[in-house]
Design a protein around this motif. Sequence first.
Motif, PDB file in Angstrom:
ATOM      1  N   MET A  68       0.816  -1.203   0.000  1.00 36.70           N
ATOM      2  CA  MET A  68       0.000   0.000   0.000  1.00 36.70           C
ATOM      3  C   MET A  68       0.859   1.266   0.000  1.00 36.70           C
ATOM      4  SD  MET A  68      -3.413  -0.938   2.167  1.00 36.70           S
ATOM      5  CE  MET A  68      -2.587  -1.023   3.719  1.00 36.70           C
ATOM      6  N   GLU A  69       2.052   1.218   0.604  1.00 38.41           N
ATOM      7  CA  GLU A  69       2.971   2.363   0.523  1.00 38.41           C
ATOM      8  C   GLU A  69       3.344   2.643  -0.929  1.00 38.41           C
ATOM      9  OE1 GLU A  69       6.382   1.446   2.893  1.00 38.41           O
ATOM     10  OE2 GLU A  69       5.291   1.691   4.781  1.00 38.41           O
ATOM     11  N   GLY A  70       3.672   1.583  -1.651  1.00 38.21           N
ATOM     12  CA  GLY A  70       4.038   1.737  -3.055  1.00 38.21           C
ATOM     13  C   GLY A  70       2.900   2.267  -3.895  1.00 38.21           C
ATOM     14  N   ILE A  71       1.701   1.803  -3.620  1.00 36.50           N
ATOM     15  CA  ILE A  71       0.540   2.262  -4.384  1.00 36.50           C
ATOM     16  C   ILE A  71       0.278   3.742  -4.127  1.00 36.50           C
ATOM     17  CG2 ILE A  71      -1.968   2.037  -4.573  1.00 36.50           C
ATOM     18  CD1 ILE A  71      -1.581  -0.989  -4.176  1.00 36.50           C
ATOM     19  N   ALA A  72       0.341   4.163  -2.873  1.00 36.13           N
ATOM     20  CA  ALA A  72       0.112   5.574  -2.548  1.00 36.13           C
ATOM     21  C   ALA A  72       1.173   6.453  -3.202  1.00 36.13           C
ATOM     22  CB  ALA A  72       0.117   5.773  -1.035  1.00 36.13           C
ATOM     23  N   PHE A  73       2.424   6.027  -3.162  1.00 33.97           N
ATOM     24  CA  PHE A  73       3.504   6.796  -3.781  1.00 33.97           C
ATOM     25  C   PHE A  73       3.293   6.917  -5.287  1.00 33.97           C
ATOM     26  CE2 PHE A  73       7.644   7.074  -5.847  1.00 33.97           C
ATOM     27  CZ  PHE A  73       8.180   8.188  -5.221  1.00 33.97           C
ATOM     28  N   ASP A  74       2.948   5.808  -5.933  1.00 36.67           N
ATOM     29  CA  ASP A  74       2.730   5.825  -7.380  1.00 36.67           C
ATOM     30  C   ASP A  74       1.530   6.682  -7.765  1.00 36.67           C
ATOM     31  OD1 ASP A  74       4.934   4.189  -7.625  1.00 36.67           O
ATOM     32  OD2 ASP A  74       3.758   2.345  -7.859  1.00 36.67           O
ATOM     33  N   ALA A  75       0.482   6.653  -6.944  1.00 37.43           N
ATOM     34  CA  ALA A  75      -0.690   7.501  -7.209  1.00 37.43           C
ATOM     35  C   ALA A  75      -0.311   8.977  -7.088  1.00 37.43           C
ATOM     36  CB  ALA A  75      -1.822   7.166  -6.247  1.00 37.43           C
ATOM     37  N   GLY A  76       0.480   9.306  -6.079  1.00 36.93           N
ATOM     38  CA  GLY A  76       0.939  10.684  -5.920  1.00 36.93           C
ATOM     39  C   GLY A  76       1.792  11.137  -7.095  1.00 36.93           C
ATOM     40  N   THR A  77       2.641  10.243  -7.585  1.00 38.02           N
ATOM     41  CA  THR A  77       3.471  10.552  -8.752  1.00 38.02           C
ATOM     42  C   THR A  77       2.603  10.825  -9.971  1.00 38.02           C
ATOM     43  OG1 THR A  77       5.256   9.190  -7.874  1.00 38.02           O
ATOM     44  CG2 THR A  77       5.327   9.689 -10.226  1.00 38.02           C
ATOM     45  N   SER A  78       1.555  10.041 -10.156  1.00 36.09           N
ATOM     46  CA  SER A  78       0.658  10.255 -11.294  1.00 36.09           C
ATOM     47  C   SER A  78      -0.095  11.571 -11.179  1.00 36.09           C
ATOM     48  CB  SER A  78      -0.333   9.093 -11.414  1.00 36.09           C
ATOM     49  OG  SER A  78       0.329   7.932 -11.858  1.00 36.09           O
ATOM     50  N   ILE A  79      -0.490  11.938  -9.967  1.00 35.60           N
ATOM     51  CA  ILE A  79      -1.173  13.218  -9.769  1.00 35.60           C
ATOM     52  C   ILE A  79      -0.238  14.367 -10.113  1.00 35.60           C
ATOM     53  CG2 ILE A  79      -2.138  14.772  -8.012  1.00 35.60           C
ATOM     54  CD1 ILE A  79      -3.332  12.254  -6.672  1.00 35.60           C
ATOM     55  N   ILE A  80       1.000  14.285  -9.667  1.00 32.88           N
ATOM     56  CA  ILE A  80       1.981  15.334  -9.963  1.00 32.88           C
ATOM     57  C   ILE A  80       2.250  15.405 -11.467  1.00 32.88           C
ATOM     58  CG2 ILE A  80       4.411  15.974  -9.681  1.00 32.88           C
ATOM     59  CD1 ILE A  80       4.122  14.895  -6.771  1.00 32.88           C
ATOM     60  N   ASN A  81       2.392  14.250 -12.116  1.00 30.56           N
ATOM     61  CA  ASN A  81       2.619  14.240 -13.570  1.00 30.56           C
ATOM     62  C   ASN A  81       1.448  14.861 -14.318  1.00 30.56           C
ATOM     63  OD1 ASN A  81       5.114  13.031 -13.255  1.00 30.56           O
ATOM     64  ND2 ASN A  81       4.356  10.972 -13.648  1.00 30.56           N
ATOM     65  N   ALA A  82       0.229  14.568 -13.873  1.00 33.66           N
ATOM     66  CA  ALA A  82      -0.947  15.165 -14.511  1.00 33.66           C
ATOM     67  C   ALA A  82      -0.919  16.681 -14.356  1.00 33.66           C
ATOM     68  CB  ALA A  82      -2.227  14.591 -13.903  1.00 33.66           C
ATOM     69  N   GLY A  83      -0.556  17.158 -13.178  1.00 37.56           N
ATOM     70  CA  GLY A  83      -0.458  18.594 -12.958  1.00 37.56           C
ATOM     71  C   GLY A  83       0.586  19.250 -13.850  1.00 37.56           C
ATOM     72  N   LYS A  84       1.714  18.590 -14.023  1.00 37.92           N
ATOM     73  CA  LYS A  84       2.765  19.125 -14.891  1.00 37.92           C
ATOM     74  C   LYS A  84       2.289  19.200 -16.342  1.00 37.92           C
ATOM     75  CE  LYS A  84       6.716  17.673 -12.123  1.00 37.92           C
ATOM     76  NZ  LYS A  84       7.878  16.781 -12.026  1.00 37.92           N
ATOM     77  N   LEU A  85       1.576  18.176 -16.785  1.00 36.42           N
ATOM     78  CA  LEU A  85       1.055  18.185 -18.156  1.00 36.42           C
ATOM     79  C   LEU A  85       0.015  19.291 -18.350  1.00 36.42           C
ATOM     80  CD1 LEU A  85       0.794  14.331 -18.606  1.00 36.42           C
ATOM     81  CD2 LEU A  85       2.234  15.856 -19.967  1.00 36.42           C
ATOM     82  N   LEU A  86      -0.834  19.491 -17.348  1.00 37.35           N
ATOM     83  CA  LEU A  86      -1.826  20.567 -17.438  1.00 37.35           C
ATOM     84  C   LEU A  86      -1.144  21.928 -17.455  1.00 37.35           C
ATOM     85  CD1 LEU A  86      -4.558  19.187 -15.025  1.00 37.35           C
ATOM     86  CD2 LEU A  86      -4.645  19.281 -17.527  1.00 37.35           C
TER      87      LEU A  86
END
Length: 134
Positions: A68-86
């Motif tokens: 679950m630590e890995g999943i939360a970290f990966d989800a956070g990374t995807s949120i940050i990447n989406a923000g950068k793309l926007l």
Amino acid sequence: MYSSTAGVGSSLQYLKKFPEYQNNQLLILAGLEMTIAYELLAARQRIWCSIFWKRSNSATKFAVNKKMEGIAFDAGTSIINAGKLLNRYYDQYGIDELDRENWSQIIMSLINADRWLKEQFGNDCKSKQLKIDL
């Protein structure tokens, strides 16, 4: 459902209503990152609900927590990447006055999702981040 999951889902729904969503590569990639984050957070909740915490032994609890630590970290990374793309989309194309309200909903939902993720799973993300070899 976690509030961070709801925030990402809300941001994704607003993005899909955005006029240029189907025609712009940056917006499509941002939508994919949001979808990944949403699916990861939904998977994390399913994993959390799938075991009996009081009856499970220490090894099982440890393994599930690490997953679950890995999943939360990966989800956070995807949120940050989406923000950068926007942000890249906004810098390159700007936003029409007619689309400003929808755009602000996309951004605010994503910001809230990131904030809620840090509030809910900040320790998980930090634990995973500390273990990454540089």
